[in-house]
Enzyme design. Structure first.
Site, short mmCIF file in Angstrom:
data_model
loop_
_atom_site.label_atom_id
_atom_site.label_comp_id
_atom_site.label_asym_id
_atom_site.label_seq_id
_atom_site.Cartn_x
_atom_site.Cartn_y
_atom_site.Cartn_z
N LYS A 63 -24.05 -52.49 -4.74
CA LYS A 63 -24.95 -51.52 -4.18
C LYS A 63 -25.78 -50.65 -4.80
CE LYS A 63 -21.76 -51.81 -0.32
NZ LYS A 63 -20.73 -51.18 0.65
N ASN A 84 -26.94 -50.65 1.09
CA ASN A 84 -26.29 -51.69 1.54
C ASN A 84 -27.19 -52.55 2.33
OD1 ASN A 84 -26.11 -50.27 4.18
ND2 ASN A 84 -24.35 -51.12 4.66
N ASP A 99 -23.44 -47.84 5.46
CA ASP A 99 -22.19 -47.48 5.58
C ASP A 99 -21.67 -46.00 5.65
OD1 ASP A 99 -21.51 -49.88 4.50
OD2 ASP A 99 -21.91 -49.38 2.42
N ALA A 121 -14.76 -44.62 -6.86
CA ALA A 121 -16.23 -43.77 -6.80
C ALA A 121 -17.19 -44.75 -7.30
CB ALA A 121 -15.64 -43.08 -8.13
N GLY A 122 -17.19 -45.87 -6.30
CA GLY A 122 -18.12 -46.64 -6.37
C GLY A 122 -19.27 -46.29 -5.31
N TYR A 208 -11.11 -54.99 5.01
CA TYR A 208 -10.92 -55.33 6.63
C TYR A 208 -10.65 -57.04 6.18
CZ TYR A 208 -15.65 -57.64 5.82
OH TYR A 208 -16.78 -58.48 5.24
P1 NDP Z 1 -17.69 -50.73 -6.06
O1 NDP Z 1 -17.50 -52.17 -7.09
O2 NDP Z 1 -19.11 -50.19 -6.21
O3 NDP Z 1 -16.69 -49.62 -6.53
C1 NDP Z 1 -15.29 -50.24 -6.80
C2 NDP Z 1 -14.24 -48.90 -7.02
O4 NDP Z 1 -12.95 -49.57 -7.03
C3 NDP Z 1 -14.63 -48.34 -8.35
O5 NDP Z 1 -14.39 -46.73 -8.19
C4 NDP Z 1 -13.33 -49.06 -9.44
O6 NDP Z 1 -12.99 -47.98 -10.12
C5 NDP Z 1 -12.37 -49.13 -8.06
N1 NDP Z 1 -11.51 -50.11 -8.55
C6 NDP Z 1 -11.74 -51.35 -8.47
N2 NDP Z 1 -10.49 -52.25 -8.83
C7 NDP Z 1 -9.58 -51.14 -8.85
C8 NDP Z 1 -8.12 -51.12 -8.96
N3 NDP Z 1 -7.54 -52.49 -9.41
N4 NDP Z 1 -7.57 -50.11 -8.90
C9 NDP Z 1 -8.19 -48.82 -8.83
N5 NDP Z 1 -9.29 -48.89 -8.60
C10 NDP Z 1 -10.11 -50.10 -8.63
O7 NDP Z 1 -17.33 -51.33 -4.91
P2 NDP Z 1 -17.76 -50.86 -3.35
O8 NDP Z 1 -17.79 -49.29 -3.33
O9 NDP Z 1 -19.32 -51.40 -3.06
O10 NDP Z 1 -16.75 -51.44 -2.28
C11 NDP Z 1 -15.52 -51.03 -2.46
C12 NDP Z 1 -14.63 -51.77 -1.32
O11 NDP Z 1 -15.23 -51.31 -0.09
C13 NDP Z 1 -14.73 -53.18 -1.22
O12 NDP Z 1 -13.39 -53.61 -1.16
C14 NDP Z 1 -15.63 -53.78 -0.11
O13 NDP Z 1 -15.31 -54.73 0.54
C15 NDP Z 1 -15.43 -52.50 0.83
N6 NDP Z 1 -16.24 -52.05 1.87
C16 NDP Z 1 -15.90 -52.36 3.38
C17 NDP Z 1 -17.05 -51.89 4.01
C18 NDP Z 1 -16.75 -51.96 5.48
O14 NDP Z 1 -17.79 -52.21 6.46
N7 NDP Z 1 -15.41 -52.04 6.09
C19 NDP Z 1 -18.34 -51.32 3.91
C20 NDP Z 1 -18.54 -51.19 2.39
C21 NDP Z 1 -17.66 -51.68 1.75
P3 NDP Z 1 -13.61 -47.97 -11.80
O15 NDP Z 1 -15.09 -47.02 -11.53
O16 NDP Z 1 -12.67 -47.30 -12.48
O17 NDP Z 1 -14.16 -49.46 -12.11
#
Ligand code: NDP
Length: 263
Positions: A63, A84, A99, A121-122, A208
């Site tokens: 994103k 998104n 979102d 924090a993504g 989900y």
């Molecule tokens: P990003 O890749 O941008 O961010 C992922 C985040 O998760 C980072 O902060 C990362 O930390 C952290 N992370 C990843 N793996 C782990 C772990 N094993 N333990 C702890 N922290 C972890 O992803 P998005 O923000 O785009 O998406 C995140 C989630 O949200 C996905 O699962 C996605 O499917 C879901 N989602 C659902 C939506 C819905 O409509 N229901 C809409 C949008 C997203 P670090 O910075 O340290 O790498």
């Protein structure tokens, strides 16, 4: 025929093709929506153009890259700096973020909320934190690593990594990490999670379609909770509205899209 797709890695779990194709079918629109597995974020724009897409959704982990590769970004996505939804308009890629509004619509059922702790924090954490701020709910960020915290602190949002965080009372605990999406991990260490849940009024996992370890812990805690299905529907309706150029009312889109959840 118009072609749409969702970009992500992983992507096989995504319900978006089913949701959007159900709307196209119900409204008699000649269009098709597919999945694109993309592991190199920098190729997003080139692949979008090569596939001659009319629009796309972008999910984990692209994103923020999508934001950077759009020709123009509109609405709340300008502040979130994560996109998104992309619409191809007069030769340009126009970026949006659905979102944020999708999440706010999904959490109405929790009643009044004053503050929330966002795990992660993504791109999704950015969207939710800005949406919460605008809804006068104070967000706090907790991420495993410090690399992505700058965005939040610049927006005036308190942001921690695991080191240096101690549990406090939050009305809502929200998992926006991808922990549990394609593994069996918790988003934060279990003792900390249990303490946070014991001091919270509700919890949301934005993932989900599967029972993540986080969702299992919430169920055991007895707190009111939601998985990401309601947010998925709400963000999808808004994206479809944009794909269809605002020609159809949100309710007209929502009915077939919601129906697709039972297919
Ligand atoms: P990003 O890749 O941008 O961010 C992922 C985040 O998760 C980072 O902060 C990362 O930390 C952290 N992370 C990843 N793996 C782990 C772990 N094993 N333990 C702890 N922290 C972890 O992803 P998005 O923000 O785009 O998406 C995140 C989630 O949200 C996905 O699962 C996605 O499917 C879901 N989602 C659902 C939506 C819905 O409509 N229901 C809409 C949008 C997203 P670090 O910075 O340290 O790498």
């Amino acid at each position: 025929m118009k072609i749409f797709s969702i970009f992500g890695d992983p992507i096989s779990h995504s319900r978006s093709p089913l949701m959007h194709n159900s709307v196209f079918k119900a409204l008699g629109i000649c269009a098709c929506y597919s999945r694109t597995h993309l592991n190199n974020s920098s190729q997003l724009r080139d692949v979008f153009l090569a596939k001659k897409l009319s629009g796309a959704n972008i999910t984990v982990p692209h994103k923020e890259a999508a934001y950077a590769q759009c020709d123009e970004v509109r609405g709340i996505a300008k502040t979130i700096k994560a996109v998104n939804t992309i619409v191809y308009e007069k030769g340009k890629l126009i970026g949006y973020n659905t979102d944020a509004d999708g999440f706010m619509s999904a959490i109405q059922s929790f009643g009044p909320i004053k503050n929330a702790l966002i795990l992660g924090a993504g791109g999704t954490a950015r969207a939710l934190s800005i949406a919460l701020l605008r809804g006068e709910i104070t967000p706090t960020i907790l991420n495993r690593s410090p690399g992505r915290l700058d965005f939040f602190t610049k927006e005036g949002i308190t942001a921690y990594c695991w080191d240096g965080f101690t549990a406090k009372d939050y009305d809502l605990i929200i998992n926006t990490t991808s922990a549990g999406l394609s593994d069996e991990e918790l988003p934060i260490p279990r003792p900390l999670l249990l303490e946070l849940l014991s001091r919270s009024k509700g919890a949301v996992d934005v993932i989900y379609g599967k029972e993540t370890p986080f969702l299992r812990e919430i169920k055991v805690s007895g707190l009111p909770y939601k998985d990401g299905s309601d947010m998925l529907l709400a963000q999808g309706v808004l994206a479809s509205y944009l794909f269809l150029g605002g020609e159809f009312a949100l309710k007209t889109i929502e009915v077939p899209m919601k129906h697709s959840f039972n297919l």
